[in-house]
Design an enzyme around this catalytic site. Structure first.
Site, PDB file in Angstrom:
ATOM      1  N   TYR A 267       1.321  -1.258  -0.192  1.00  0.00           N
ATOM      2  CA  TYR A 267       0.096   0.142  -0.198  1.00  0.00           C
ATOM      3  C   TYR A 267       0.823   0.863  -0.192  1.00  0.00           C
ATOM      4  CZ  TYR A 267      -3.632  -2.917   1.239  1.00  0.00           C
ATOM      5  OH  TYR A 267      -4.511  -4.581   1.311  1.00  0.00           O
TER       6      TYR A 267
ATOM      7  N   PHE B  41     -13.330  -5.282   1.110  1.00  0.00           N
ATOM      8  CA  PHE B  41     -14.090  -4.839   0.164  1.00  0.00           C
ATOM      9  C   PHE B  41     -15.254  -5.099   0.647  1.00  0.00           C
ATOM     10  CE2 PHE B  41     -12.637  -4.267  -4.864  1.00  0.00           C
ATOM     11  CZ  PHE B  41     -11.282  -3.682  -4.382  1.00  0.00           C
ATOM     12  N   PRO B  42     -15.493  -4.924   2.424  1.00  0.00           N
ATOM     13  CA  PRO B  42     -16.305  -5.118   2.841  1.00  0.00           C
ATOM     14  C   PRO B  42     -17.595  -3.823   2.206  1.00  0.00           C
ATOM     15  CG  PRO B  42     -15.170  -3.706   4.211  1.00  0.00           C
ATOM     16  CD  PRO B  42     -14.727  -4.635   3.187  1.00  0.00           C
ATOM     17  N   LEU B  43     -17.220  -3.014   2.147  1.00  0.00           N
ATOM     18  CA  LEU B  43     -18.247  -1.845   1.596  1.00  0.00           C
ATOM     19  C   LEU B  43     -18.666  -1.711   0.090  1.00  0.00           C
ATOM     20  CD1 LEU B  43     -17.338   0.653   4.073  1.00  0.00           C
ATOM     21  CD2 LEU B  43     -18.952  -1.060   3.905  1.00  0.00           C
TER      22      LEU B  43
ATOM     23  N   GLY C 209     -16.970   0.693  -1.423  1.00  0.00           N
ATOM     24  CA  GLY C 209     -17.729   2.582  -1.194  1.00  0.00           C
ATOM     25  C   GLY C 209     -19.364   1.759  -2.115  1.00  0.00           C
TER      26      GLY C 209
HETATM   27  N1  LIG Z   1      -6.178  -8.509   0.213  1.00  0.00           N
HETATM   28  C1  LIG Z   1      -6.837  -8.474  -0.698  1.00  0.00           C
HETATM   29  O1  LIG Z   1      -5.817  -8.741  -1.552  1.00  0.00           O
HETATM   30  C2  LIG Z   1      -6.905  -6.970  -0.385  1.00  0.00           C
HETATM   31  C3  LIG Z   1      -7.656  -6.034  -1.354  1.00  0.00           C
HETATM   32  C4  LIG Z   1      -8.853  -4.590  -1.210  1.00  0.00           C
HETATM   33  C5  LIG Z   1      -8.603  -4.559  -0.115  1.00  0.00           C
HETATM   34  N2  LIG Z   1      -8.381  -5.433   1.273  1.00  0.00           N
HETATM   35  C6  LIG Z   1      -8.003  -4.546   2.665  1.00  0.00           C
HETATM   36  O2  LIG Z   1      -9.120  -4.661   2.868  1.00  0.00           O
HETATM   37  C7  LIG Z   1      -9.806  -3.614   3.134  1.00  0.00           C
HETATM   38  C8  LIG Z   1     -10.915  -2.736   2.764  1.00  0.00           C
HETATM   39  O3  LIG Z   1     -10.839  -2.715   1.717  1.00  0.00           O
HETATM   40  P1  LIG Z   1     -11.139  -1.400   0.509  1.00  0.00           P
HETATM   41  O4  LIG Z   1     -11.109  -0.026   1.567  1.00  0.00           O
HETATM   42  O5  LIG Z   1     -10.945  -1.338  -0.459  1.00  0.00           O
HETATM   43  O6  LIG Z   1     -12.622  -1.624   0.330  1.00  0.00           O
HETATM   44  P2  LIG Z   1     -13.947  -0.909   1.763  1.00  0.00           P
HETATM   45  O7  LIG Z   1     -14.041  -0.918   2.745  1.00  0.00           O
HETATM   46  O8  LIG Z   1     -15.298  -1.974   1.037  1.00  0.00           O
HETATM   47  O9  LIG Z   1     -14.565   0.819   1.050  1.00  0.00           O
HETATM   48  C9  LIG Z   1     -13.625   1.517   0.882  1.00  0.00           C
HETATM   49  C10 LIG Z   1     -14.555   2.969  -0.017  1.00  0.00           C
HETATM   50  O10 LIG Z   1     -15.827   3.208   0.586  1.00  0.00           O
HETATM   51  C11 LIG Z   1     -16.131   4.490   1.116  1.00  0.00           C
HETATM   52  N3  LIG Z   1     -16.379   4.524   2.010  1.00  0.00           N
HETATM   53  C12 LIG Z   1     -15.955   4.244   3.850  1.00  0.00           C
HETATM   54  N4  LIG Z   1     -17.179   4.012   4.797  1.00  0.00           N
HETATM   55  C13 LIG Z   1     -17.345   5.088   4.372  1.00  0.00           C
HETATM   56  C14 LIG Z   1     -18.513   5.374   4.434  1.00  0.00           C
HETATM   57  N5  LIG Z   1     -19.168   5.605   5.790  1.00  0.00           N
HETATM   58  N6  LIG Z   1     -19.774   6.180   3.395  1.00  0.00           N
HETATM   59  C15 LIG Z   1     -19.819   6.103   2.248  1.00  0.00           C
HETATM   60  N7  LIG Z   1     -17.967   5.660   1.945  1.00  0.00           N
HETATM   61  C16 LIG Z   1     -17.497   5.311   2.820  1.00  0.00           C
HETATM   62  C17 LIG Z   1     -14.114   4.753   0.947  1.00  0.00           C
HETATM   63  O11 LIG Z   1     -13.970   6.197   0.958  1.00  0.00           O
HETATM   64  P3  LIG Z   1     -13.947   7.645   1.815  1.00  0.00           P
HETATM   65  O12 LIG Z   1     -12.097   7.373   2.185  1.00  0.00           O
HETATM   66  O13 LIG Z   1     -13.640   8.695   1.018  1.00  0.00           O
HETATM   67  O14 LIG Z   1     -14.329   6.965   2.993  1.00  0.00           O
HETATM   68  C18 LIG Z   1     -13.682   4.184  -0.197  1.00  0.00           C
HETATM   69  O15 LIG Z   1     -13.428   3.966  -1.123  1.00  0.00           O
HETATM   70  C19 LIG Z   1      -8.268  -1.947   2.380  1.00  0.00           C
HETATM   71  O16 LIG Z   1      -7.931  -1.313   3.371  1.00  0.00           O
HETATM   72  C20 LIG Z   1      -7.304  -3.065   2.866  1.00  0.00           C
HETATM   73  O17 LIG Z   1      -6.712  -3.382   4.377  1.00  0.00           O
HETATM   74  C21 LIG Z   1      -7.064  -6.784   1.163  1.00  0.00           C
END
Ligand SMILES: NC(=O)c1ccc[n+]([C@@H]2O[C@H](COP(=O)([O-])OP(=O)(O)OC[C@H]3O[C@@H](n4cnc5c(N)ncnc54)[C@H](OP(=O)(O)O)[C@@H]3O)[C@@H](O)[C@H]2O)c1
Length: 289
Positions: A68, A213-215, A218
């Site tokens: 990252y 990608f729990p959300l 977004g």
């Molecule tokens: N193992 C793997 O291959 C892999 C791949 C991807 C991710 N990951 C891990 O999984 C974690 C979570 O995935 P992710 O961060 O990509 O996706 P995510 O948690 O599903 O979604 C994050 C997105 O949602 C937005 N968001 C978050 N909270 C919100 C809210 N309350 N209301 C509206 N929008 C909101 C964020 O924007 P804002 O910044 O504007 O809040 C961002 O664009 C990552 O941080 C990483 O640690 C692992």
């Protein structure tokens, strides 16, 4: 200012690898970088505030990766939180080379994995990594060589536990022939549930299941999105419902929502207190997916 109230405590606990007990609702650092998960974030001061607020809110499980930035998220973690609270578990990863913004190439050669673990120890300011996840299995390298190198690092005391990311049940079983595996991290959310067999396998075998990608990055949180109507009825936000659904789906579930803002972080962690009834859970499962 800390109020002493820790909302993440309401998510309940899971014990990783038999000895690391964490609150189930965690945080992922991937949003704390520039576009394409590359370089510094637009607002580095807010990134530090986000990380400091996670622990104030009772988050005890933070997921990060050398990739990252690369290294940006780990250096921010160290800046914001070192020396780390005793109850904080940092899970990191190794196994991707970064070739530029949006560029990700799996590299599982043992000497590369070792280099990245050494760099993570240095960047995070740790003597041992609590949970090291193989970010991807590199199809060009035998699994036993990749997991074997992590097992050697574990023997040397540089890693406490080994996890896997984006794997099938068969790959978990293959890896477990070389070393104990305590967690899996796969794409999983209310709208994308292909990893359900892996989740069931994890739950049955005492492994943590960490949905990334729990959300849906977004997508599930948008006004007018698939959760907007039910969320309004519930007096919650769509992101909170998506997280509450995950927490109810399995006691082995450790969601790690990512965000770059303190306000979204606070909204997300507040989901720990939302208890969905069985009917509400079933309705959400039917409505999205
Ligand atoms: N193992 C793997 O291959 C892999 C791949 C991807 C991710 N990951 C891990 O999984 C974690 C979570 O995935 P992710 O961060 O990509 O996706 P995510 O948690 O599903 O979604 C994050 C997105 O949602 C937005 N968001 C978050 N909270 C919100 C809210 N309350 N209301 C509206 N929008 C909101 C964020 O924007 P804002 O910044 O504007 O809040 C961002 O664009 C990552 O941080 C990483 O640690 C692992």
């Amino acid at each position: 200012m800390s109020t002493g109230i820790r909302p993440a405590d309401a998510s309940g606990t899971f014990t990783i690898g038999g000895d690391l007990t964490v609150n189930r609702l965690g945080y992922g650092t991937m949003q704390l970088t520039g576009p394409g998960v590359w370089g510094d974030p637009r607002d580095p001061d807010e990134a530090v505030r986000v990380l400091r607020r996670t622990v104030e809110l009772g988050v005890t499980f933070i997921d990060t990766a050398d990739a990252y930035g690369p290294f940006t998220a780990d250096l921010l973690l160290r800046k914001a939180l070192h020396p780390y609270p005793d109850d904080l578990v940092i899970a990191t990863k190794a196994g991707f080379a970064r070739t530029g913004p949006g560029g990700w190439v799996p590299i599982g050669r043992p000497e590369y994995l070792r280099q990245q673990v050494e760099l993570s120890l240095r960047h995070l300011g740790l003597e041992r990594i609590d949970l090291l996840q193989l970010h991807r299995i590199d199809p060009k390298v035998p699994v036993e060589d990749q997991v074997g190198e992590l097992a050697a690092l574990r023997q040397e005391g540089k890693i406490r536990h080994i996890g896997l990311s984006e794997v099938t049940v068969d790959e978990v079983e293959e890896a477990r022939r070389t070393a104990p595996i305590v967690s899996v991290q796969n794409l999983f959310n209310l709208a994308k549930r292909d990893a359900e067999p892996l989740l069931d396998h994890a739950e049955a075998n005492g492994l943590a299941f960490i949905p990334w990608f729990p959300l849906a990055t977004g997508e599930l949180t948008k006004p007018g999105g698939p959760l907007a109507g039910i969320a309004e009825e519930h007096g919650a936000t769509p992101s909170q419902l998506a997280l509450a659904w995950l927490l109810k789906r399995s006691p082995a579930m450790l969601p790690i929502p990512g965000t770059s803002t303190v306000s979204h972080l606070e909204e997300n962690v507040a989901a720990a207190a939302i208890e969905l009834g069985d009917d509400e859970f079933a309705a959400l499962t039917r409505a999205v997916g």
